[in-house]
Motif scaffolding. Sequence first.
Motif, PDB file in Angstrom:
ATOM      1  N   ALA A 315       0.827  -1.208   0.000  1.00 51.47           N
ATOM      2  CA  ALA A 315       0.000   0.000   0.000  1.00 51.47           C
ATOM      3  C   ALA A 315       0.862   1.259   0.000  1.00 51.47           C
ATOM      4  CB  ALA A 315      -0.927  -0.004   1.218  1.00 51.47           C
ATOM      5  N   GLY A 316       1.968   1.231   0.747  1.00 51.61           N
ATOM      6  CA  GLY A 316       2.852   2.390   0.804  1.00 51.61           C
ATOM      7  C   GLY A 316       3.503   2.694  -0.527  1.00 51.61           C
ATOM      8  N   ARG A 317       3.950   1.642  -1.212  1.00 50.88           N
ATOM      9  CA  ARG A 317       4.562   1.862  -2.546  1.00 50.88           C
ATOM     10  C   ARG A 317       3.536   2.409  -3.535  1.00 50.88           C
ATOM     11  NH1 ARG A 317       7.300  -2.811  -0.970  1.00 50.88           N
ATOM     12  NH2 ARG A 317       5.813  -4.180  -2.027  1.00 50.88           N
ATOM     13  N   ALA A 318       2.316   1.883  -3.476  1.00 49.03           N
ATOM     14  CA  ALA A 318       1.273   2.377  -4.382  1.00 49.03           C
ATOM     15  C   ALA A 318       0.959   3.836  -4.082  1.00 49.03           C
ATOM     16  CB  ALA A 318       0.014   1.522  -4.238  1.00 49.03           C
ATOM     17  N   ARG A 319       0.915   4.187  -2.797  1.00 51.38           N
ATOM     18  CA  ARG A 319       0.636   5.578  -2.430  1.00 51.38           C
ATOM     19  C   ARG A 319       1.760   6.495  -2.916  1.00 51.38           C
ATOM     20  NH1 ARG A 319      -0.122   4.633   2.211  1.00 51.38           N
ATOM     21  NH2 ARG A 319      -2.368   4.841   2.454  1.00 51.38           N
ATOM     22  N   ALA A 320       3.005   6.012  -2.797  1.00 48.01           N
ATOM     23  CA  ALA A 320       4.148   6.819  -3.221  1.00 48.01           C
ATOM     24  C   ALA A 320       4.126   7.062  -4.728  1.00 48.01           C
ATOM     25  CB  ALA A 320       5.449   6.137  -2.818  1.00 48.01           C
ATOM     26  N   THR A 540      -8.466   4.711  25.101  1.00 53.10           N
ATOM     27  CA  THR A 540      -7.372   5.426  24.439  1.00 53.10           C
ATOM     28  C   THR A 540      -6.451   4.396  23.800  1.00 53.10           C
ATOM     29  OG1 THR A 540      -6.004   5.394  26.428  1.00 53.10           O
ATOM     30  CG2 THR A 540      -7.458   7.299  26.135  1.00 53.10           C
ATOM     31  N   ALA A 541      -5.419   4.864  23.123  1.00 54.38           N
ATOM     32  CA  ALA A 541      -4.510   3.924  22.465  1.00 54.38           C
ATOM     33  C   ALA A 541      -3.089   4.479  22.406  1.00 54.38           C
ATOM     34  CB  ALA A 541      -4.994   3.620  21.052  1.00 54.38           C
ATOM     35  N   LEU A 542      -2.131   3.582  22.584  1.00 52.64           N
ATOM     36  CA  LEU A 542      -0.725   3.864  22.309  1.00 52.64           C
ATOM     37  C   LEU A 542      -0.412   3.239  20.952  1.00 52.64           C
ATOM     38  CD1 LEU A 542       0.749   2.939  25.815  1.00 52.64           C
ATOM     39  CD2 LEU A 542       0.383   5.245  24.908  1.00 52.64           C
ATOM     40  N   ILE A 543       0.156   4.015  20.054  1.00 53.56           N
ATOM     41  CA  ILE A 543       0.347   3.559  18.673  1.00 53.56           C
ATOM     42  C   ILE A 543       1.807   3.695  18.258  1.00 53.56           C
ATOM     43  CG2 ILE A 543      -0.282   3.948  16.253  1.00 53.56           C
ATOM     44  CD1 ILE A 543      -2.982   5.030  17.244  1.00 53.56           C
ATOM     45  N   GLY A 544       2.381   2.614  17.784  1.00 54.79           N
ATOM     46  CA  GLY A 544       3.710   2.625  17.187  1.00 54.79           C
ATOM     47  C   GLY A 544       3.581   2.550  15.681  1.00 54.79           C
ATOM     48  N   LEU A 545       4.325   3.355  14.958  1.00 53.30           N
ATOM     49  CA  LEU A 545       4.212   3.417  13.503  1.00 53.30           C
ATOM     50  C   LEU A 545       5.238   2.514  12.830  1.00 53.30           C
ATOM     51  CD1 LEU A 545       3.726   7.272  13.120  1.00 53.30           C
ATOM     52  CD2 LEU A 545       1.968   5.484  13.261  1.00 53.30           C
ATOM     53  N   ASP A 546       4.898   2.077  11.632  1.00 52.38           N
ATOM     54  CA  ASP A 546       5.790   1.247  10.829  1.00 52.38           C
ATOM     55  C   ASP A 546       6.805   2.162  10.144  1.00 52.38           C
ATOM     56  OD1 ASP A 546       7.015  -0.380   8.889  1.00 52.38           O
ATOM     57  OD2 ASP A 546       5.226  -1.613   8.669  1.00 52.38           O
ATOM     58  N   GLU A 547       8.049   2.113  10.603  1.00 54.63           N
ATOM     59  CA  GLU A 547       9.067   3.047  10.114  1.00 54.63           C
ATOM     60  C   GLU A 547       9.246   2.951   8.604  1.00 54.63           C
ATOM     61  OE1 GLU A 547      13.684   4.365  11.116  1.00 54.63           O
ATOM     62  OE2 GLU A 547      12.727   2.729  12.210  1.00 54.63           O
ATOM     63  N   ALA A 548       9.188   1.740   8.054  1.00 51.08           N
ATOM     64  CA  ALA A 548       9.417   1.556   6.620  1.00 51.08           C
ATOM     65  C   ALA A 548       8.339   2.214   5.772  1.00 51.08           C
ATOM     66  CB  ALA A 548       9.492   0.062   6.297  1.00 51.08           C
ATOM     67  N   VAL A 549       7.174   2.487   6.368  1.00 45.39           N
ATOM     68  CA  VAL A 549       6.070   3.093   5.616  1.00 45.39           C
ATOM     69  C   VAL A 549       5.927   4.578   5.937  1.00 45.39           C
ATOM     70  CG1 VAL A 549       3.599   2.955   5.101  1.00 45.39           C
ATOM     71  CG2 VAL A 549       4.889   0.864   5.594  1.00 45.39           C
ATOM     72  N   ILE A 550       6.071   4.947   7.208  1.00 45.21           N
ATOM     73  CA  ILE A 550       5.840   6.347   7.585  1.00 45.21           C
ATOM     74  C   ILE A 550       6.976   7.261   7.142  1.00 45.21           C
ATOM     75  CG2 ILE A 550       6.856   6.189   9.900  1.00 45.21           C
ATOM     76  CD1 ILE A 550       3.725   8.198   8.820  1.00 45.21           C
ATOM     77  N   MET A 551       8.205   6.766   7.123  1.00 41.51           N
ATOM     78  CA  MET A 551       9.322   7.648   6.783  1.00 41.51           C
ATOM     79  C   MET A 551       9.278   8.126   5.324  1.00 41.51           C
ATOM     80  SD  MET A 551      10.597   8.140   9.674  1.00 41.51           S
ATOM     81  CE  MET A 551      12.169   8.982   9.445  1.00 41.51           C
ATOM     82  N   PRO A 552       8.962   7.270   4.339  1.00 38.96           N
ATOM     83  CA  PRO A 552       8.809   7.787   2.978  1.00 38.96           C
ATOM     84  C   PRO A 552       7.687   8.821   2.871  1.00 38.96           C
ATOM     85  CG  PRO A 552       9.123   5.416   2.937  1.00 38.96           C
ATOM     86  CD  PRO A 552       8.922   5.802   4.374  1.00 38.96           C
ATOM     87  N   TRP A 553       6.570   8.575   3.591  1.00 44.19           N
ATOM     88  CA  TRP A 553       5.482   9.557   3.586  1.00 44.19           C
ATOM     89  C   TRP A 553       5.984  10.881   4.164  1.00 44.19           C
ATOM     90  CZ3 TRP A 553       3.162  12.719   7.078  1.00 44.19           C
ATOM     91  CH2 TRP A 553       1.937  13.294   6.732  1.00 44.19           C
ATOM     92  N   ALA A 554       6.738  10.799   5.247  1.00 38.72           N
ATOM     93  CA  ALA A 554       7.246  12.016   5.883  1.00 38.72           C
ATOM     94  C   ALA A 554       8.146  12.798   4.932  1.00 38.72           C
ATOM     95  CB  ALA A 554       7.999  11.645   7.164  1.00 38.72           C
ATOM     96  N   ALA A 555       8.998  12.072   4.211  1.00 37.45           N
ATOM     97  CA  ALA A 555       9.912  12.738   3.282  1.00 37.45           C
ATOM     98  C   ALA A 555       9.159  13.481   2.188  1.00 37.45           C
ATOM     99  CB  ALA A 555      10.863  11.708   2.669  1.00 37.45           C
ATOM    100  N   GLU A 556       8.018  12.945   1.797  1.00 38.89           N
ATOM    101  CA  GLU A 556       7.221  13.567   0.733  1.00 38.89           C
ATOM    102  C   GLU A 556       6.368  14.722   1.246  1.00 38.89           C
ATOM    103  OE1 GLU A 556       4.947  10.412  -0.846  1.00 38.89           O
ATOM    104  OE2 GLU A 556       6.681   9.266  -1.560  1.00 38.89           O
ATOM    105  N   HIS A 557       6.297  14.874   2.565  1.00 43.01           N
ATOM    106  CA  HIS A 557       5.432  15.909   3.137  1.00 43.01           C
ATOM    107  C   HIS A 557       6.223  16.893   3.995  1.00 43.01           C
ATOM    108  CE1 HIS A 557       2.470  12.896   1.912  1.00 43.01           C
ATOM    109  NE2 HIS A 557       1.570  13.870   1.934  1.00 43.01           N
ATOM    110  N   GLY A 558       7.416  17.210   3.548  1.00 39.24           N
ATOM    111  CA  GLY A 558       8.200  18.275   4.163  1.00 39.24           C
ATOM    112  C   GLY A 558       8.926  17.892   5.433  1.00 39.24           C
ATOM    113  N   LEU A 559       9.046  16.580   5.716  1.00 38.33           N
ATOM    114  CA  LEU A 559       9.709  16.162   6.947  1.00 38.33           C
ATOM    115  C   LEU A 559      10.972  15.360   6.668  1.00 38.33           C
ATOM    116  CD1 LEU A 559       6.525  15.037   8.965  1.00 38.33           C
ATOM    117  CD2 LEU A 559       7.724  17.241   9.080  1.00 38.33           C
TER     118      LEU A 559
END
Length: 640
Positions: A315-320, A540-559
Amino acid sequence: MSSAQSLIDSGSADIVAGRPASVAHLFLERVAATPNGEAYRYPAPVDEHAADSAPGAEQWRSLTWAQTAARVKAVAAGLMTLGIQPEDRVALASSTRLEWIIADLGNMCAGAATTTVYPSTNADETAFILANSGSRALIAENAAQLAKAVEQIEQLPELRTVILIDAPATAPETAGLEVLTLAELEQRGAEYLEKHPDAIEKTVAALDKEQLATLIYTSGTTGRPKGVRLVHDCWAYEGRAQEASGLLRSDDVQFMWLPLSHVFGKTLISGQIATGHVMAVDGRVDRIIHNLPAIRPTVMASAPRIFEKVYNGIAGRARAEGGAKYKIFRWAAGVAREHARVVQENRIATGVGSAPFGLRMQHALADRLVYAKIRAAFGGRLRGAVSGSAALAPEIGYFFLGAGVPILEGYGLSETSAGSCVNREEDVRIGTVGRPLPGTEVRIAEDGEILLRGPGVMRGYHDLPEKTAEVLEADGWFHTEDIGELSADGFLRITDRKKDLFKTSGGKYVAPSEVEGKFKAVCPFVSNILVIGNGRNFCTALIGLDEAVIMPWAAEHGLAGRSYAEVAADPAVHQLIEGFVKRLNGDLQRWQTIKKFHLLPRDLDVEHGELTPSLKIKRPVVERTYADAVTAMYAGANEA
């Protein structure tokens, strides 16, 4: 005992009556039946003198059953020369590799019992397991595993010998222990067998089905681990039951990367020996994606987290890629889920799995555009991927089933030799863990707890009679502490852990794993999630993100250039995840909804003690670690 429902597989009589006393018996029978058949494949360095070799290059090599037997018998005889007696414990601390299997089979053929130790276990807990089991010898992967024993040597009066699979480059500290390599042990054994050629056959023939074969220590989410006593009959049963169920077949090629110290991986060795199929062994997780097209397995097993990561990656590659490609993926994913649901519902209702013409045409087009590539990534021949050790999110299951990669969710515990129930390839029912293996009984108690009985059930916890009595009844029924229900045709559904169910201050029960599974299905960025709300007035919830997916998204959104922790703390990322939380809440009852959440500064992991080696969340540990964040989410809150 009263119960709401109970079921035993109709094929049980033949399985119970027809199995040998041990997997050691099964192994010798297998070797005699197909001595020249391929048994194992394993990665090995390419000959450095070869003209086309490159530094670090590897190739897959094979062992026949006869070649495997020669090594297994040498290990068994070598242990005998060390004075190892029947039911003596020999610990095994190694990653998943061919030598693990050879050492374990050698232990059993010598009449010894294997104590399994995760290679990631720290020195303190390793010492506890070695001491509590009374292990006399340790087969260690390398000097690092030896060092754990040396560090705690004063606590290990029974330990006398350490056998190293990988010879160290320099002489290690031994603290007075006898240390030799696996190759040296095999050489000793081979010399012993020259004088006593039938020693192994005699030892195996003398094995009783109720002799201890394995001590597997529960990774547990609280307290010290408990040693689960699994006898030879447990593994012989598992081998025959997996064969009879059709889960494993003689023509299969199985990719084994699971931790063999865990009961899930270990039980599949029994099935492989029973059927005689090929097993390709390599436990390096970072090599999975490379190994699949090389091995081209027909069957593999995994924890759900791997399938979630694969889905998130796709899903991450398709979004990218964006634009039309992402739209095509989202459409194809929806078609896969809808097709799988409709076929399953029709099979349940009419006995025939079918879909309307229009949906079949959409599915065929999506197959050409998307699904074929997914199947190719798994090697192109996968008929089934067995999932266990934790719950699989149904939406993930529907997606892969619709894409032609059926995930066969199963169920079992360390205390039941893993294999208790499993979906079959010909009748997958997403949202359930399938039907019982032949010979296993399932009962649902009045309070909804799942009870199991059969040859695979443990004989008790090691040196813990009180703990044993809490879960194992005199008539053989084992209390799983899981809550579930049986369908009329025998499919078991797990609804939650009895201990994990919590009640809000409003008196409503919440099954956190249900909510967590739903969130993993809607949010491709999540790695781990822990829902909290016991005694509180909202969840409530504690959430850990998938680094391999969130980091490319971050790079594309100014982070770009930010660390994982900085990305997780950014308001834009919080807003992104908030959107998925709102989607989740739209599918929940009011008292189940997540009112607030906190993004963790790093994902949960084994190293920090937040996950077990089998990747289950240690809820109390995580809640203690992030107590301040939990307190902040509830500070000043009045919501009902």
